[in-house]
Each structure stands twice: as structure tokens, then as C-alpha cells.
Scaffold this motif. Structure first.
Motif, mmCIF file in Angstrom:
data_model
loop_
_atom_site.group_PDB
_atom_site.id
_atom_site.type_symbol
_atom_site.label_atom_id
_atom_site.label_comp_id
_atom_site.label_asym_id
_atom_site.label_seq_id
_atom_site.Cartn_x
_atom_site.Cartn_y
_atom_site.Cartn_z
ATOM 1 N N GLU A 1 11.894 7.734 -2.849
ATOM 2 C CA GLU A 1 12.954 8.091 -1.911
ATOM 3 C C GLU A 1 13.194 6.982 -0.894
ATOM 4 O O GLU A 1 14.149 7.020 -0.123
ATOM 5 N N TYR A 2 12.306 5.984 -0.876
ATOM 6 C CA TYR A 2 12.442 4.865 0.054
ATOM 7 C C TYR A 2 12.841 3.577 -0.656
ATOM 8 O O TYR A 2 12.614 2.483 -0.141
ATOM 9 N N GLY B 1 0.792 -1.230 0.000
ATOM 10 C CA GLY B 1 0.000 0.000 0.000
ATOM 11 C C GLY B 1 0.816 1.268 0.000
ATOM 12 O O GLY B 1 0.331 2.322 -0.421
ATOM 13 N N VAL B 2 2.073 1.192 0.472
ATOM 14 C CA VAL B 2 2.897 2.399 0.567
ATOM 15 C C VAL B 2 3.908 2.497 -0.577
ATOM 16 O O VAL B 2 4.773 3.374 -0.555
ATOM 17 N N CYS B 3 3.821 1.599 -1.565
ATOM 18 C CA CYS B 3 4.811 1.544 -2.647
ATOM 19 C C CYS B 3 4.137 1.681 -4.018
ATOM 20 O O CYS B 3 2.925 1.522 -4.162
ATOM 21 N N GLY C 1 14.008 -1.237 -5.321
ATOM 22 C CA GLY C 1 12.814 -0.426 -5.186
ATOM 23 C C GLY C 1 12.493 0.324 -6.466
ATOM 24 O O GLY C 1 13.218 0.241 -7.459
ATOM 25 N N PHE C 2 11.401 1.067 -6.436
ATOM 26 C CA PHE C 2 11.003 1.875 -7.583
ATOM 27 C C PHE C 2 11.993 3.035 -7.723
ATOM 28 O O PHE C 2 12.309 3.727 -6.754
ATOM 29 N N VAL D 1 14.431 0.414 0.960
ATOM 30 C CA VAL D 1 13.693 -0.536 1.800
ATOM 31 C C VAL D 1 12.581 -1.224 1.010
ATOM 32 O O VAL D 1 11.783 -1.975 1.574
ATOM 33 N N GLU D 2 12.532 -0.993 -0.297
ATOM 34 C CA GLU D 2 11.475 -1.566 -1.138
ATOM 35 C C GLU D 2 11.985 -2.780 -1.912
ATOM 36 O O GLU D 2 13.183 -2.905 -2.196
ATOM 37 N N TRP D 3 11.050 -3.653 -2.279
ATOM 38 C CA TRP D 3 11.337 -4.870 -3.034
ATOM 39 C C TRP D 3 10.405 -4.929 -4.244
ATOM 40 O O TRP D 3 9.290 -4.402 -4.202
#
Length: 437
Positions: free
Chosen positions: A213-214, A90-92, A208-209, A217-219
């Protein structure tokens, strides 16, 4: 043109032989290792679409004992020792996720996972993709290999002319995403292939995307084994379209910063196959579908938009870094190619050289080149079968000796003909490497 594609190493028999060889390679490697890591060959090698040195070997290393689940999916049926993460999508950006720790089992968790665990501001534990890649990189150092700069989730290495893109990943169970894909109205793939792809599940890779900016920590959610199955179920004409479009990107557009990749082209071909009756893809329609593929590619560049085949909400062109000047140049080039129809292929060096050398020299050389590639694929797997636990190969094995002898004979045959036709190249190892490109 279809005959020419067969001569160039894209016909059904050689594609199947490559797929079989790399599956056997995976089996032999996994049999020697512990159960912590499973190796899976993906990309063009697993699809059987590139020669020995023609492109990098895409290898995925799956850390076992870990499962990433969609939010709301029960973990009761998993083995008790499994460490479980929840996909927080939901946050990505679409097709990406954060991994929140759900269940952790003390001593069983691999150190590559433990070293990448972090806490958020609320005390929750999550898995950092950046730290995971760093941990993987620290654990895979081999003195004989040359390391290259990280590319997305990949840790590229090379040994001489042999290049490998290594990606460490985790298994993922996302039934909702796969159900949405499976339930689409389509002409292709057939129901049995759809069911098989669904059972293969998915993976998350540590990237991540680009615009986030995160992203550390994203996959990214991916379906490597399922996509291998999809590519294997394409018919010959669809495969040839894919190969030709890849050559257009590589040899004509020549992207420098991976603004467009072979993966972009793959998704264009998968959409064409899904949205059109299979019977329309035949040898006589090859140029029609090549033009359709070029049009889809031009539209993707013009609009900076191409839906991902498995998760259409994800735009594969998002944050691709394509500037306006490059966009206009590529759109104009592709438009010219669409207007040229069959003459388009003369822009592709490999096709042009094959047309010039057809028929006798091409047929003769192709026979030698294909035999050489099959021998090398057999050689690699046989060496692993003859290797002891210390990595020492028993070179007295009769099959190894026979393979090496035939390879030497083939190189000498090609060298002799090259000299007869005016070449002065006398370094046999260079001829061998050129044959495998």
C-alpha cells in the motif's frame, strides 16, 4: 537448430555488433548532454539479442550527483557535492526500499529530486517514487514523440515504429547485497566476471512492490549494467535457450498483463547457468536444456515462485496477477511442449517459417537483413556525429550519403525478389520496416 538461430540474427557476430552500436549511441548522447543525466541502454538491445524494431529500446537515465547507500555505509569517500539517501529496506518487500534523506546540498540538487522530496510524520525527509516519475515525465516532453501509459517505472514513448521504454533512476551502493551474491557457490560466472559485476554497483528505480500500500514511496533495487555483463558472458547455447524461451512466452503463452515477462525467462537461464557446469551447455544438448528451462518455467508458474538471481529473497512471481484458470492452462501447455521435445519449436511462428524457407531463401534473405540492420545502427550513430548543437544534421556528409544509398539498394533488391516470387507489396518503406522487425 543452432545454425538456424545464427541465420535468424542471434549468432555471436551480430550480437556483438549490436552491443557495440548501442554503447556508441550512449557515448555520443552523453557527450552532448550536461553531467546531470547519464543515459545507459539496457535490456535486450544492450544484450545484442533483438533486431532494430524487434522490441522496445530500454533506456535508463541516471540522475547524477545523487547516491543511495545501504544503512551503515559511510559517505565520506563521496564527492562533497553529492546528495545522499539511505536505503531503508527493513520496511519493504525484499529488493525494495524507501529512500531517506541523509545529506542535502542546497543549490546543487536537481529539481527532479527537489520536487519529489516529502516529509514523514516524524519530520524526516524521504524521496517519493511516484512524485519522482511525475517530475521526470513533466521534463521530457518532445512534440514529435507519442507518449504511452506508464508501465511500472517506465515512461514508454514511440516515434513511428521505434519504441522506447525510458526509466529514470539513481545510483545505489549496496556492498552487503552484492557481497552475498558474489560469495555464492557457483559454476558460473567465472571469478573475473563476478568481480566486474560487483564493481558496477546498482541502481534504484521508481517503482514499489505491487502488493504494497506504500508503493508510491518505494523504490526497486536493480543491477542493470551488471546483468548486461552477465548476459554477455553466457555461451551460445545458453543464449539460444534464452531466446527460445522468450519466444515460447511471447508466441505460445501470450501473457496479456505481463504475468510472465522476458525478465522472468532471463532469471531462469541465469540460474541454470550458475547451477550447472558450463561444459554441459553445448550444441548437442540444446534440446535437453530447453526442456529444463521449460520445466523451471512450469514450476515457477505452478508455485508462483521464482527467486531473483541477484537477490534470491525477492520472488519475481509475487503479485504477478496470475489466476488459477490461467495457471492451469499454461502448466498444461508447457507440459505438452516438454513431451514434444524438438517438435516444440514448430509452435513458434518465427522458427517454423525459418525451417520452411531453409536453406537458400533463408540464407539469401538473412544476408540482406543483417546488412540492413548493421547499416541502420551505423546510420543512427553517424547522424549524431553529424548533428550540430541545434539538432540539425549535415546530410551532405559522404558517409551518411553512402549509407543511405546502400539502404535504398538493399530495399530494391528485396522488393525485386518478392515480386518475382508473387508478392504485390510495392511500398518500399513498409519492406524496410518489415526487414527490421
Amino acid at each position: 537448430m543452432c545454425t538456424l538461430m545464427n541465420f535468424l540474427g542471434y549468432g555471436p557476430p551480430i550480437r556483438q555488433a549490436r552491443r557495440d552500436a548501442y554503447r556508441e549511441r550512449d557515448r555520443l548522447m552523453n557527450a552532448r548532454w550536461t553531467s546531470i543525466i547519464t543515459m545507459i541502454t539496457t535490456g535486450s538491445k544492450a544484450e545484442g539479442l533483438t533486431g532494430f524494431y524487434e522490441s522496445d529500446v530500454d533506456t535508463m537515465y541516471v540522475v547524477e550527483g545523487i547516491m543511495c547507500l545501504e544503512n551503515g555505509v559511510d559517505s565520506d569517500k563521496l564527492p562533497r557535492e553529492t546528495t545522499v539517501f539511505t536505503l531503508n529496506t527493513g520496511v519493504c518487500y525484499h529488493g525494495h526500499s524507501r529512500l531517506n534523506l541523509r545529506e542535502l546540498y542546497g543549490d546543487i540538487i536537481p529539481s527532479i529530486i527537489r520536487d519529489a522530496l516529502c516529509k514523514d510524520e516524524n519530520g524526516g525527509v524521504f524521496l517519493s517514487s511516484a512524485l519522482f516519475v511525475d517530475a521526470a515525465n513533466d521534463r521530457t516532453s518532445v512534440p514529435t514523440e507519442m507518449r504511452h501509459e506508464r508501465a511500472g517505472p517506465s515512461l514508454p514513448i514511440s516515434t513511428g515504429p521505434f519504441h522506447t521504454d525510458n526509466v529514470f533512476s539513481l545510483r545505489c551502493h549496496c556492498p552487503v547485497i552484492l557481497s552475498r551474491w558474489a560469495e555464492r557457490t557457483r559454476h558460473w560466472p567465472p571469478p573475473d566476471i563476478v568481480r566486474k559485476v560487483v564493481t558496477m554497483g546498482s541502481f534504484v528505480t521508481p517503482v514499489g512492490f505491487k502488493g504494497s500500500e506504500y508503493q508510491h514511496v518505494e523504490w526497486r533495487i536493480c543491477f542493470n549494467t551488471g546483468e548486461n555483463e552477465l548476459m554477455s558472458s553466457l555461451n551460445n547455447t545458453q543464449v539460444y535457450i534464452y531466446v527460445l524461451l522468450k519466444l515460447v512466452v511471447k508466441d505460445v503463452l501470450k501473457p496479456v498483463k505481463k504475468e510472465i515477462t522476458s525478465y522472468t525467462v532471463k532469471n531462469i537461464v541465469l540460474w541454470l547457468a550458475e547451477n550447472n557446469p558450463q561444459a554441459q551447455f553445448n550444441e548437442s544438448s540444446l534440446f535437453y536444456w530447453l526442456r529444463e528451462g521449460l520445466e523451471k518455467l512450469r514450476t515457477a508458474i505452478l508455485k508462483i515462485e521464482l527467486p531473483y538471481f541477484m537477490i534470491p529473497e525477492r520472488n519475481l512471481m509475487a503479485a504477478c496477477g496470475l489466476d488459477e484458470g490461467q495457471k492451469c492452462t499454461w502448466v498444461n501447455t508447457i507440459t505438452d511442449m516438454m513431451n514434444e521435445v524438438s517438435n516444440t519449436l514448430l509452435r513458434l511462428p518465427r522458427i517454423r517459417k525459418a525451417i520452411i524457407s531453409h536453406p537458400e531463401p533463408l540464407v539469401w534473405y538473412n544476408k540482406k537483413r543483417v546488412e540492413m540492420e548493421l547499416l541502420l545502427l551505423k546510420l543512427i550513430n553517424r547522424r549524431r556525429q553529424c548533428m550540430d548543437m541545434n539538432g540539425v544534421v549535415n546530410m551532405s556528409d559522404p558517409m551518411l550519403q553512402a549509407i543511405n544509398s546502400r539502404i535504398a539498394d538493399l530495399v530494391i533488391e528485396v522488393h525485386t525478389r518478392m515480386n518475382m516470387e508473387g508478392s504485390r507489396l510495392n511500398v518500399l518503406i513498409e519492406i524496410l520496416n518489415m526487414m527490421l522487425m
